[in-house]
Enzyme design. Structure first.
Site, PDB file in Angstrom:
ATOM      1  N   ASP A  13       0.820  -1.227   0.000  1.00 22.54           N
ATOM      2  CA  ASP A  13       0.000   0.000   0.000  1.00 22.54           C
ATOM      3  C   ASP A  13       0.848   1.267   0.000  1.00 22.54           C
ATOM      4  OD1 ASP A  13      -2.260  -1.684   0.306  1.00 22.54           O
ATOM      5  OD2 ASP A  13      -1.828  -1.793   2.441  1.00 22.54           O
ATOM      6  N   GLU A  14       1.974   1.223  -0.666  1.00 26.10           N
ATOM      7  CA  GLU A  14       2.864   2.402  -0.685  1.00 26.10           C
ATOM      8  C   GLU A  14       2.423   3.433  -1.722  1.00 26.10           C
ATOM      9  OE1 GLU A  14       4.031  -0.701  -1.076  1.00 26.10           O
ATOM     10  OE2 GLU A  14       5.431  -1.156   0.555  1.00 26.10           O
ATOM     11  N   GLY A  15       1.346   3.128  -2.427  1.00 24.53           N
ATOM     12  CA  GLY A  15       0.923   4.041  -3.500  1.00 24.53           C
ATOM     13  C   GLY A  15       1.598   3.664  -4.819  1.00 24.53           C
ATOM     14  N   LYS A  16       1.927   2.371  -4.937  1.00 26.57           N
ATOM     15  CA  LYS A  16       2.637   1.915  -6.140  1.00 26.57           C
ATOM     16  C   LYS A  16       1.798   2.093  -7.400  1.00 26.57           C
ATOM     17  CE  LYS A  16       3.232  -2.216  -4.431  1.00 26.57           C
ATOM     18  NZ  LYS A  16       2.681  -2.009  -3.086  1.00 26.57           N
ATOM     19  N   GLY A  40      -4.252  -4.502  -4.464  1.00 24.92           N
ATOM     20  CA  GLY A  40      -5.262  -3.530  -4.877  1.00 24.92           C
ATOM     21  C   GLY A  40      -4.545  -2.254  -5.257  1.00 24.92           C
ATOM     22  N   HIS A  41      -4.380  -2.029  -6.548  1.00 21.30           N
ATOM     23  CA  HIS A  41      -3.688  -0.828  -7.010  1.00 21.30           C
ATOM     24  C   HIS A  41      -4.714   0.209  -7.445  1.00 21.30           C
ATOM     25  CE1 HIS A  41       0.291  -3.135  -7.905  1.00 21.30           C
ATOM     26  NE2 HIS A  41       0.098  -2.886  -6.633  1.00 21.30           N
ATOM     27  N   THR A 129      -5.974 -11.628   3.179  1.00 24.59           N
ATOM     28  CA  THR A 129      -7.074 -11.033   2.414  1.00 24.59           C
ATOM     29  C   THR A 129      -8.144 -12.087   2.098  1.00 24.59           C
ATOM     30  OG1 THR A 129      -5.915 -11.499   0.357  1.00 24.59           O
ATOM     31  CG2 THR A 129      -5.559  -9.317   1.329  1.00 24.59           C
ATOM     32  N   GLN A 223       2.210  -5.807  -3.248  1.00 27.16           N
ATOM     33  CA  GLN A 223       2.540  -5.875  -1.812  1.00 27.16           C
ATOM     34  C   GLN A 223       3.864  -5.121  -1.566  1.00 27.16           C
ATOM     35  OE1 GLN A 223       1.726  -9.340  -3.195  1.00 27.16           O
ATOM     36  NE2 GLN A 223      -0.340  -8.594  -2.996  1.00 27.16           N
ATOM     37  N   THR A 238       2.916 -12.374   2.959  1.00 24.48           N
ATOM     38  CA  THR A 238       2.169 -13.064   1.925  1.00 24.48           C
ATOM     39  C   THR A 238       3.023 -14.246   1.458  1.00 24.48           C
ATOM     40  OG1 THR A 238       0.839 -12.763  -0.072  1.00 24.48           O
ATOM     41  CG2 THR A 238       2.962 -11.588   0.005  1.00 24.48           C
ATOM     42  N   THR A 298      -8.461  -3.493  -1.268  1.00 26.77           N
ATOM     43  CA  THR A 298      -9.009  -4.826  -1.543  1.00 26.77           C
ATOM     44  C   THR A 298     -10.040  -5.228  -0.502  1.00 26.77           C
ATOM     45  OG1 THR A 298      -6.957  -5.461  -2.629  1.00 26.77           O
ATOM     46  CG2 THR A 298      -8.356  -7.271  -1.882  1.00 26.77           C
ATOM     47  N   LEU A 330       3.041  12.387   0.644  1.00 25.74           N
ATOM     48  CA  LEU A 330       3.649  13.455   1.448  1.00 25.74           C
ATOM     49  C   LEU A 330       2.555  14.347   2.029  1.00 25.74           C
ATOM     50  CD1 LEU A 330       6.377  14.878   2.260  1.00 25.74           C
ATOM     51  CD2 LEU A 330       5.877  16.462   0.385  1.00 25.74           C
TER      52      LEU A 330
HETATM   53  P1  IMP Z   1      -2.465 -12.783   1.831  1.00 28.54           P
HETATM   54  O1  IMP Z   1      -1.532 -12.272   0.782  1.00 28.54           O
HETATM   55  O2  IMP Z   1      -3.910 -12.563   1.493  1.00 28.54           O
HETATM   56  O3  IMP Z   1      -2.164 -14.198   2.203  1.00 28.54           O
HETATM   57  O4  IMP Z   1      -2.235 -11.914   3.172  1.00 28.54           O
HETATM   58  C1  IMP Z   1      -1.018 -11.997   3.921  1.00 28.54           C
HETATM   59  C2  IMP Z   1      -0.664 -10.663   4.528  1.00 28.54           C
HETATM   60  O5  IMP Z   1      -0.316  -9.761   3.480  1.00 28.54           O
HETATM   61  C3  IMP Z   1      -1.809  -9.979   5.267  1.00 28.54           C
HETATM   62  O6  IMP Z   1      -1.259  -9.227   6.328  1.00 28.54           O
HETATM   63  C4  IMP Z   1      -2.413  -9.044   4.245  1.00 28.54           C
HETATM   64  O7  IMP Z   1      -3.077  -7.957   4.838  1.00 28.54           O
HETATM   65  C5  IMP Z   1      -1.139  -8.607   3.531  1.00 28.54           C
HETATM   66  N1  IMP Z   1      -1.372  -8.187   2.143  1.00 28.54           N
HETATM   67  C6  IMP Z   1      -1.617  -8.973   1.078  1.00 28.54           C
HETATM   68  N2  IMP Z   1      -1.742  -8.242  -0.033  1.00 28.54           N
HETATM   69  C7  IMP Z   1      -1.568  -6.961   0.324  1.00 28.54           C
HETATM   70  C8  IMP Z   1      -1.526  -5.735  -0.398  1.00 28.54           C
HETATM   71  O8  IMP Z   1      -1.682  -5.675  -1.623  1.00 28.54           O
HETATM   72  N3  IMP Z   1      -1.290  -4.616   0.344  1.00 28.54           N
HETATM   73  C9  IMP Z   1      -1.051  -4.662   1.674  1.00 28.54           C
HETATM   74  N4  IMP Z   1      -1.069  -5.785   2.385  1.00 28.54           N
HETATM   75  C10 IMP Z   1      -1.311  -6.930   1.719  1.00 28.54           C
END
Ligand code: IMP
Length: 422
Positions: A13-16, A40-41, A129, A223, A238, A298, A330
């Site tokens: 979620d860095e704003g990629k 989720g971009h 997720t 991620q 993940t 997401t 920022l």
């Molecule tokens: P999973 O990828 O659904 O198995 O989730 C594993 C961990 O990664 C959890 O803490 C999720 O919240 C985190 N996570 C998975 N995808 C994202 C993403 O795109 N952004 C931020 N966190 C993520």
């Protein structure tokens, strides 16, 4: 633009999405190489908001080719939903999208098992997720997964799915979950295979021809570094390699063809899901949530928020080899009177400036902060580095130096235009 790997330097979620969208302008091809519909971009174009889960953000520019590489795990139903939504919004999705034949498929039993495992873990849950990502990568590693090439050959799909459903239903039943109907899954996935078949290609061969033709390729990471299965805060991670190396294994493009690695980080820190986060801070969370930001694209979950942690970003720079940095959000700090930056950790009297591998040790770490004065003025309309308030520039320089790398991009809002090239 050269071949670029874009990686998140924090917990995702860095704003990629936005940075990828901006860089896509100077790329020919955009490649996703890991993760799945857990990503989720968010990209804002004019008055339209797009949230992409599996399809590279390059899809929003019709002259770019988007590749979903072999390292991605694909939920075909979710992918079709995304394709349909994009088409409804008048975005072209056709010959501009390619899906690797060897990408693994996510099935409903993966999602069911994801949910069951989380439930069974109780308070030790990961906070996934629930998109079936872990179980799908688990099947891949156990060499029992089905790939896109299997999905689009109906007889093969039927034969292999029968075995997989039987095995997984036994586990699901044992844990009190709801067994799946083979006929229903087969019907849904056969239909999905039929619709997705035109997109399924040998993407490794395609990318190698593109390299020969000197095309510019952007590898969009999903991620972030600390969700990496090897380098992240295991087990709160993940199941893919979210770090720069994952771009090579997940696409079939060799390391020596990569020209630069761009790290993307927020001007503060956020995390969704469980696991230690030393700089988590209620005040920062209240501020950002109060502005209506930092809710997951997401899952809609409120993200945990905290001050910028340079211990983790420095570690990310080491693991990924950041040549350049993009700092996003920022503007989220525009109203702060004082801003803290974590420069090291403390456990009792012991101080150190690196990330401990032991998750339990990390959970004990207290941040050591350096304080910066806030600029307390809106940056949202700044059009150049010079227009940024002096204190904002000082802050950006400081977090860049603490991380290591060259600052290239500053993002001050969700719109394409709110981007400063340094
Ligand atoms: P999973 O990828 O659904 O198995 O989730 C594993 C961990 O990664 C959890 O803490 C999720 O919240 C985190 N996570 C998975 N995808 C994202 C993403 O795109 N952004 C931020 N966190 C993520």
């Amino acid at each position: 633009m050269a071949n670029t790997i874009l990686v998140g330097a924090q917990w995702g979620d860095e704003g990629k999405g936005k940075i990828i969208d901006v860089l896509t302008e100077s790329s020919d091809i955009v490649v996703r190489s890991q993760g799945g519909a857990n990503a989720g971009h968010t990209v804002i174009v004019g008055d339209k908001k797009f949230v992409l889960h599996l399809i590279p953000s390059g899809i929003l520019r019709p002259d770019k080719i988007c590749v979903i590489g072999n390292g991605v795990v694909i939920d075909p139903l979710s992918l079709l939903e995304e394709i349909d939504q994009l088409k409804q919004m008048k975005v072209k999705v056709g010959s501009n999208l390619m899906i690797s034949e060897t990408a693994h498929v996510v099935f409903p039993y993966h999602q069911e098992l994801d949910g069951i495992r989380e439930k069974n873990k109780g308070k030790n849950k990961i906070g996934t997720t629930k998109r079936g990502i872990g179980p799908a990568y688990g099947d891949k590693a156990a060499r029992v997964g089905l790939r896109m090439i299997d999905l689009i050959i109906p007889d093969r799909l039927e034969a292999r799915l029968k075995i997989r459903i039987r095995e997984n239903n036994a586990v699901i039943k044992a844990w009190g979950g709801k067994p799946l109907s083979f006929n229903k899954v087969l019907a849904d996935y056969t239909e999905a295979g039929k619709r997705l078949k035109p997109f399924v290609k040998n993407t490794v061969v395609y990318l190698h021809h593109a390299l020969q033709d000197k095309k510019n390729i952007l590898f969009e990471g999903a991620q972030g570094t600390f969700l990496d299965i090897d380098h992240g805060t295991y087990p709160y991670v993940t199941s893919s390699n979210t770090t720069a190396g994952g771009a090579c294994t997940g696409s079939g493009v060799p390391p020596h063809r990569m020209d630069r690695v761009l790290g993307v980080m927020k001007a503060y820190t956020t995390r969704v899901g469980e696991g230690p986060m030393p700089t988590q801070n209620q005040e920062v969370g209240d501020l950002l949530h109060g502005m209506g930001r930092e809710y997951g694209a997401t899952t809609g979950r409120a993200r945990r928020c905290g001050w910028f942690d340079s211990v983790i970003t420095r570690h990310a720079a080491m693991v990924n080899g950041f040549d350049e940095l993009a700092i996003t959000n920022l503007d989220g700090l525009d109203t702060c009177e004082k801003i803290q930056v974590c420069t090291g950790y403390r456990v009792g009297r012991v101080k150190f400036d690196y990330l401990p591998n032991d998750i339990e040790a990390l959970a004990l770490c207290e941040p050591i902060y350096q304080e910066f004065p806030g600029w307390q003025t809106s940056t949202e309309k700044c059009a150049s580095w010079k227009q940024l308030p002096t204190k904002a520039r000082q802050y950006l320089k400081a977090i860049t130096e603490l991380t290591t790398g060259k600052l290239r991009i500053v993002s001050i809002g969700p719109d394409r235009a709110q981007t400063i090239f340094v």
